[in-house]
Write a protein that holds these residues in place. Structure first.
Motif, mmCIF file in Angstrom:
data_model
loop_
_atom_site.group_PDB
_atom_site.id
_atom_site.type_symbol
_atom_site.label_atom_id
_atom_site.label_comp_id
_atom_site.label_asym_id
_atom_site.label_seq_id
_atom_site.Cartn_x
_atom_site.Cartn_y
_atom_site.Cartn_z
ATOM 1 N N GLU A 300 -2.692 -16.722 24.637
ATOM 2 C CA GLU A 300 -2.955 -15.781 25.730
ATOM 3 C C GLU A 300 -1.937 -14.640 25.757
ATOM 4 O O GLU A 300 -2.186 -13.598 26.361
ATOM 5 N N TYR A 301 -0.807 -14.855 25.115
ATOM 6 C CA TYR A 301 0.318 -13.912 25.172
ATOM 7 C C TYR A 301 0.281 -12.882 24.047
ATOM 8 O O TYR A 301 0.783 -11.766 24.190
ATOM 9 N N GLY A 302 -0.295 -13.283 22.918
ATOM 10 C CA GLY A 302 -0.352 -12.381 21.779
ATOM 11 C C GLY A 302 -0.789 -13.110 20.523
ATOM 12 O O GLY A 302 -1.088 -14.307 20.545
ATOM 13 N N VAL A 303 -0.815 -12.372 19.420
ATOM 14 C CA VAL A 303 -1.197 -12.923 18.122
ATOM 15 C C VAL A 303 0.041 -13.044 17.241
ATOM 16 O O VAL A 303 0.807 -12.087 17.097
ATOM 17 N N LEU A 304 0.240 -14.220 16.647
ATOM 18 C CA LEU A 304 1.290 -14.416 15.655
ATOM 19 C C LEU A 304 0.642 -14.484 14.275
ATOM 20 O O LEU A 304 -0.162 -15.376 14.011
ATOM 21 N N ILE A 321 6.869 -13.797 10.293
ATOM 22 C CA ILE A 321 6.154 -13.709 11.568
ATOM 23 C C ILE A 321 5.960 -12.255 11.979
ATOM 24 O O ILE A 321 6.919 -11.485 12.053
ATOM 25 N N LEU A 322 4.700 -11.883 12.227
ATOM 26 C CA LEU A 322 4.363 -10.601 12.857
ATOM 27 C C LEU A 322 3.737 -10.906 14.212
ATOM 28 O O LEU A 322 2.956 -11.858 14.341
ATOM 29 N N ALA A 323 4.076 -10.118 15.215
ATOM 30 C CA ALA A 323 3.580 -10.384 16.570
ATOM 31 C C ALA A 323 2.918 -9.155 17.177
ATOM 32 O O ALA A 323 3.446 -8.049 17.095
ATOM 33 N N ASN A 328 2.674 -6.481 27.734
ATOM 34 C CA ASN A 328 3.648 -5.444 28.109
ATOM 35 C C ASN A 328 3.103 -4.044 27.844
ATOM 36 O O ASN A 328 3.296 -3.474 26.769
ATOM 37 N N LEU A 329 2.443 -3.472 28.842
ATOM 38 C CA LEU A 329 1.839 -2.153 28.676
ATOM 39 C C LEU A 329 2.867 -1.025 28.697
ATOM 40 O O LEU A 329 2.553 0.105 28.329
ATOM 41 N N ALA A 330 4.101 -1.318 29.099
ATOM 42 C CA ALA A 330 5.132 -0.274 29.131
ATOM 43 C C ALA A 330 5.612 0.088 27.735
ATOM 44 O O ALA A 330 6.011 1.225 27.483
ATOM 45 N N MET A 331 5.556 -0.885 26.816
ATOM 46 C CA MET A 331 6.009 -0.637 25.447
ATOM 47 C C MET A 331 5.340 -1.666 24.525
ATOM 48 O O MET A 331 5.979 -2.609 24.063
ATOM 49 N N PRO A 332 4.055 -1.487 24.239
ATOM 50 C CA PRO A 332 3.328 -2.471 23.432
ATOM 51 C C PRO A 332 3.806 -2.462 21.972
ATOM 52 O O PRO A 332 4.092 -1.406 21.411
ATOM 53 N N PHE A 333 3.889 -3.661 21.387
ATOM 54 C CA PHE A 333 4.246 -3.799 19.969
ATOM 55 C C PHE A 333 3.055 -4.389 19.221
ATOM 56 O O PHE A 333 2.516 -5.425 19.605
ATOM 57 N N ILE A 334 2.659 -3.715 18.141
ATOM 58 C CA ILE A 334 1.551 -4.172 17.307
ATOM 59 C C ILE A 334 2.080 -4.498 15.911
ATOM 60 O O ILE A 334 2.719 -3.669 15.267
ATOM 61 N N ARG A 335 1.834 -5.723 15.477
ATOM 62 C CA ARG A 335 2.273 -6.209 14.153
ATOM 63 C C ARG A 335 3.785 -6.017 13.991
ATOM 64 O O ARG A 335 4.278 -5.511 12.986
ATOM 65 N N TYR A 336 4.520 -6.464 14.985
ATOM 66 C CA TYR A 336 5.970 -6.324 15.016
ATOM 67 C C TYR A 336 6.629 -7.402 14.152
ATOM 68 O O TYR A 336 6.350 -8.589 14.309
ATOM 69 N N GLN A 337 7.485 -6.965 13.246
ATOM 70 C CA GLN A 337 8.182 -7.899 12.357
ATOM 71 C C GLN A 337 9.424 -8.439 13.060
ATOM 72 O O GLN A 337 10.431 -7.754 13.200
ATOM 73 N N VAL A 338 9.324 -9.677 13.511
ATOM 74 C CA VAL A 338 10.361 -10.275 14.348
ATOM 75 C C VAL A 338 11.667 -10.468 13.581
ATOM 76 O O VAL A 338 12.756 -10.289 14.119
ATOM 77 N N GLY A 339 11.566 -10.847 12.296
ATOM 78 C CA GLY A 339 12.761 -11.128 11.505
ATOM 79 C C GLY A 339 12.899 -12.598 11.177
ATOM 80 O O GLY A 339 13.869 -13.021 10.542
ATOM 81 N N ASP A 340 11.922 -13.414 11.606
ATOM 82 C CA ASP A 340 11.923 -14.847 11.330
ATOM 83 C C ASP A 340 10.750 -15.206 10.426
ATOM 84 O O ASP A 340 9.777 -14.463 10.318
#
Length: 460
Positions: A300-304, A321-323, A328-340
């Motif tokens: 429900e929170y996002g796609v991993l 992991i990409l998220a 968070n509509l103030a600063m949405p992240f799409i396919r964010y590379q977390v680093g893990d």
């Protein structure tokens, strides 16, 4: 001004410090558990056991919704979609996310203003992460997004019999107890949230007996904190032949990977179950352990995503992991590379939850620094939060009583100002007696996997 207030706090009586912690806790409680929290929490309990088809449809619809929103409201994504000729009308399945380039931490730093939603100016909460590499990263949240994340975390706790109103002990790296304190109590009370705060700076041979007495006094339904801090405390309890006679129901860890040897020791000494959930400060993805000890994607929170996947002999898949976050509509992240990296397994978990399962979150094994006071410090990330001119850093201890901070600097870095700031942060938050020197390098030495230790000890 902040330093002046910290100095006043440090010199105040313990009862006043408890009042300050409680006042701050009242503000945090309203931010985290107020507003839409109860509704979000209730909805999450209803969706927890969705079947696979319903989960897939939910994530597809939410992903398309956030893509449309970003195209309409976020300058960075509007320009990116135009550049790569990405038409949201052609988004037919989650597989189509792969058409969008990966969002790295460096891209976030360089495009901070373009990633912000102008519609939320003045209505957001500012946050940051230093990351284990000492790279400072800043971002913003809506209040609703913060409440969603806490509702998600409390859904995880509910699996193990914990409610939002239960009392607990926290083991943290933040210096709620002044560094120069030499006698009990080595903890502070946040009565607004029924929280007792223990800090890593005051966990040592000299303090452990007093801390154990406070823990055995009870009143804690659960513990939460960094696994490294809890592991250090567990070792001290064991080495000093002390005993926990009033165990919590469960211990929740976070912020770091929970390693098996840590988990086993913590569970043995404190006499209870130890579990964790996987999240990160950027707040665009999460996975929580179930009763069968597997991580489940909090769909429900996002796609991993499993990026650059590699098949393992046992049939599992390991990848970066990409998220993609939904809340968070103030600063949405799409396919964010977390680093893990993580290891996914394709199975039907006997707990009954049908979201994607992860066997392991692959974290780093870090060294620790020994301070002149005898404390073991594993995390230094928070001292770098205001150092945007540092690209990367590493803490190295070559001899007792001192450390070297290796720095890869950015253009325009003022070495004098940065060194002054870091010395002050270490004095205020780590140790007053630890000597600090600096070494400027073009790059930090990596391991064969491309990673490096944020803290490195050369002491045998």
């Amino acid at each position: 001004m902040k330093d002046k207030l910290l100095n006043i706090y440090s010199k105040s009586p313990v009862w006043i410090q408890n009042m300050v912690c409680t006042f701050k806790g009242r503000i945090e409680k309203k931010s985290r558990l107020g507003g839409d929290f109860n509704k979000i929490y209730s909805d999450l309990l209803k969706s927890e056991y969705f079947d696979k088809e319903k989960i897939e449809l939910y994530q597809y619809e939410k992903t398309k919704e956030i893509l449309e929103y970003c195209n309409d409201n976020i300058p960075y994504y509007r320009e990116l979609f135009e550049k790569i000729n990405f038409d949201i009308k052609d988004f037919k399945s989650l597989k189509d996310l792969e058409k969008i380039p990966v969002l790295t931490k460096e891209i976030v730093r360089n495009n901070f203003k373009k990633l912000k939603n102008p519609n939320f100016e003045g209505k957001v909460v500012h946050s940051h992460t230093s990351g284990s590499t000492g790279k400072s990263l800043q971002f913003i949240f809506t209040v609703s997004a913060i409440q969603y994340r806490w509702a998600l975390w409390f859904r995880h706790k509910k699996r193990f019999g914990i409610k939002p109103e239960d009392s607990y002990a926290t083991f943290t790296g933040l210096p709620a107890v002044p560094l120069n304190q030499k006698k009990p109590p080595y903890w502070r009370e946040n009565r607004a949230m029924k929280q007792t705060i223990f800090t890593m700076h005051h966990i040592s041979n000299n303090t452990v007996e007093s801390i154990v007495k406070r823990l055995n006094k009870g009143g804690f339904k659960y513990y939460s904190g960094y696994p490294s801090i809890l592991f250090s405390l567990a070792n001290l309890i064991d080495e000093n032949n002390l005993e926990i006679t009033n165990s919590p129901k469960v211990i929740f860890t976070g912020a770091e990977a929970l390693l098996k040897y840590q988990r086993d020791k913590i569970s043995e000494v404190f006499g209870c179950l130890v579990t964790d959930q996987y999240g990160f400060s950027e707040g665009c993805g999460n996975a929580s352990r179930c009763e069968e000890d597997l991580f489940h994607e909090d769909f429900e929170y996002g796609v991993l995503e499993c990026y650059d996947p590699k098949k393992n002999e046992d049939g599992s898949t390991t990848g970066t992991i990409l998220a993609t976050g939904f809340t968070n509509l103030a600063m949405p992240f799409i396919r964010y590379q977390v680093g893990d990296t993580a290891t996914w397994v394709d199975l039907d978990c006997s707990c009954g939850r049908k979201s994607k399962t992860i066997k392991e979150i692959n974290g780093r094994n870090e060294d620790f620094v020994i301070t002149p006071e005898g404390n073991k410090i594993l995390r230094f990330d928070y001292i770098f939060k205001d150092t945007l001119s540092i690209s990367e850093s590493q803490i190295v201890q070559k001899e007792l009583g001192s450390i070297v901070i290796k720095i890869v600097e950015r253009k325009g870095n003022n070495r004098s100002d940065v060194e002054k700031l870091l010395r002050k942060e270490i004095k205020n938050k780590i140790s007053r007696g630890l000597k600090v020197s600096f070494e400027y390098v073009s790059e930090i030495e990596r391991s064969n996997t491309g990673k490096f230790r944020a803290v490195k000890s050369l002491i045998k």
